[in-house]
Design a protein around this motif. Structure first.
Motif, PDB file in Angstrom:
ATOM      1  N   ALA A   1     -13.873  -6.357  22.894  1.00  0.00           N
ATOM      2  CA  ALA A   1     -15.145  -6.706  23.559  1.00  0.00           C
ATOM      3  C   ALA A   1     -16.257  -5.748  23.130  1.00  0.00           C
ATOM      4  O   ALA A   1     -17.402  -6.156  22.917  1.00  0.00           O
ATOM      5  CB  ALA A   1     -14.975  -6.672  25.075  1.00  0.00           C
TER       6      ALA A   1
ATOM      7  N   SER B   1     -19.661  -6.683  21.296  1.00  0.00           N
ATOM      8  CA  SER B   1     -20.972  -6.348  21.878  1.00  0.00           C
ATOM      9  C   SER B   1     -21.909  -5.747  20.832  1.00  0.00           C
ATOM     10  O   SER B   1     -23.127  -5.802  20.965  1.00  0.00           O
ATOM     11  CB  SER B   1     -20.808  -5.372  23.046  1.00  0.00           C
ATOM     12  OG  SER B   1     -20.552  -4.062  22.596  1.00  0.00           O
TER      13      SER B   1
ATOM     14  N   VAL C   1     -20.248  -9.662  27.473  1.00  0.00           N
ATOM     15  CA  VAL C   1     -19.165 -10.113  26.581  1.00  0.00           C
ATOM     16  C   VAL C   1     -17.914 -10.450  27.380  1.00  0.00           C
ATOM     17  O   VAL C   1     -17.302 -11.505  27.191  1.00  0.00           O
ATOM     18  CB  VAL C   1     -18.836  -9.027  25.526  1.00  0.00           C
ATOM     19  CG1 VAL C   1     -17.710  -9.494  24.615  1.00  0.00           C
ATOM     20  CG2 VAL C   1     -20.069  -8.685  24.708  1.00  0.00           C
TER      21      VAL C   1
END
Length: 352
Positions: free
Chosen positions: A314, A318, A332
């Motif tokens: 994640a 991002s 995210v």
């Protein structure tokens, strides 16, 4: 069928343990890979071979000749960020798994108990109101807020004696109260820049973390996981309900209080460093259950492993979704979490 019998039937013997060991080894290898990728990418791209040398240099294993800038970017900035992301994901996933067992609710997660809302309020008091006059750090403010929320939930739900639904309702009330306080402080006291800082912080960001954060977080998460594994059998008993757990000799009130305090501590530590990141504690334990089954001795390490990999991925996302910009990490995790959440709801619907 007695509860004792149904607890013991979940043990799959050696095959289950072998599968778990294989899964954890593969997860650790994958985690190493995604941490390396997270350390390599950025505005200043660095090759994976250079990343490896910079890390071994930093550990004192090699003395490879690489540029000081690359050494500094890898070791001082990016590696600590990736490792804090991994630990944050692991910690939130462990908390989610514990709360889902304690509250017997598949939708329970750290944010349900209002802990992160409290942490946010504490942090906002430091950022906007300047409480503590600079002597009180952002982390300490968030920590104080998180435990205030935890105390409020404990009072509202009559300590450890009430049922799971009562605790969730108390958590929702606490979250609403602290979110309202946060909004009030930002809108009445903050300037535009402060409001922007707070907004980014509320949605989560790994931008400011460094090695001291990693050192604190690894102690909290590893200690928390150890305590939870020690209480794994009790957590298994909790899934049958408080009466059945008590019948099995589990000191229900004491263990519930210890585990609630533990999840509050882990969540508060994470939120105080990286802000509020939703959905990880909710979604990851379900994915782990799907892979290793419901027994907590297997579920907790599997949740930690999946949570760690998920959060580092994640964090990578991002930074690459929008060029030259970092999307808040909470955005995210929500984009991934919401469809997964819908899938959980769909799968758990009553069969007609």
């Amino acid at each position: 069928m007695s509860v004792h019998h149904s607890v013991s039937t979940h043990h799959h013997g050696g095959s289950g343990a072998g599968w778990l060991a294989l899964f954890l080894v593969l997860s650790l290898l994958l985690l190493g890979l995604v941490v390396a990728i997270a350390t390599a990418i950025g505005d200043y791209a660095i090759g994976l071979d250079t990343v490896f040398l910079a890390v071994t240099n930093g550990l004192g294993l090699t003395g490879a000749d690489i540029s000081p800038i690359e050494q500094s970017v890898v070791w001082d900035l990016r590696l600590s960020r990736a490792l804090v992301a991994a630990l944050s994901g692991a910690g939130l996933a462990i908390c989610g798994a514990i709360l889902q067992a304690l509250l017997r609710n598949p939708l329970a997660e750290p944010f349900v108990l209002g802990v992160s809302a409290g942490a946010s309020t504490g942090a906002v008091c430091v950022i906007v109101l300047g409480i503590g006059g600079g002597g009180l750090s952002l982390s300490m403010g968030a920590f104080t807020g998180a435990f205030s929320a935890f105390a409020l939930v404990a009072i509202l739900s009559n300590g450890a004696t009430s049922g799971p639904n009562h605790t969730i309702l108390a958590g929702v009330a606490a979250a609403q109260l602290f979110n309202a306080l946060t909004s009030y402080i930002v809108t009445t006291s903050g300037n535009a820049q402060q409001a922007r800082d707070v907004m980014f912080w509320l949605l989560g960001s790994f931008g400011g973390v460094r090695w001291p954060d990693f050192h604190l977080l690894i102690i909290v998460v590893v200690l928390g996981l150890g305590v939870c594994l020690y209480m794994a059998r009790a957590l298994d008993a909790f899934t049958f309900g408080d009466e059945d757990a008590a019948a099995l000799g589990v000191p229900v009130a004491r263990i519930r209080l210890v585990l609630f305090a533990l999840t509050a501590m882990i969540t508060a530590t994470i939120v105080s460093m990286v802000g509020a990141i939703g959905f990880v504690g909710l979604v990851v334990p379900h994915a782990a259950r799907y892979v290793v089954g419901p027994m907590h001795l297997r579920l907790l390490p599997a949740s930690a492993a999946i949570g760690a990999v998920f959060m580092v991925l994640a964090d990578i996302a991002s930074r690459v979704i929008v060029s030259q910009q970092t999307v808040p990490i909470g955005v995210v995790t929500a984009l991934v979490g919401v469809p997964f959440f819908a899938l959980i709801l769909y799968r758990s619907r009553p069969q007609t």
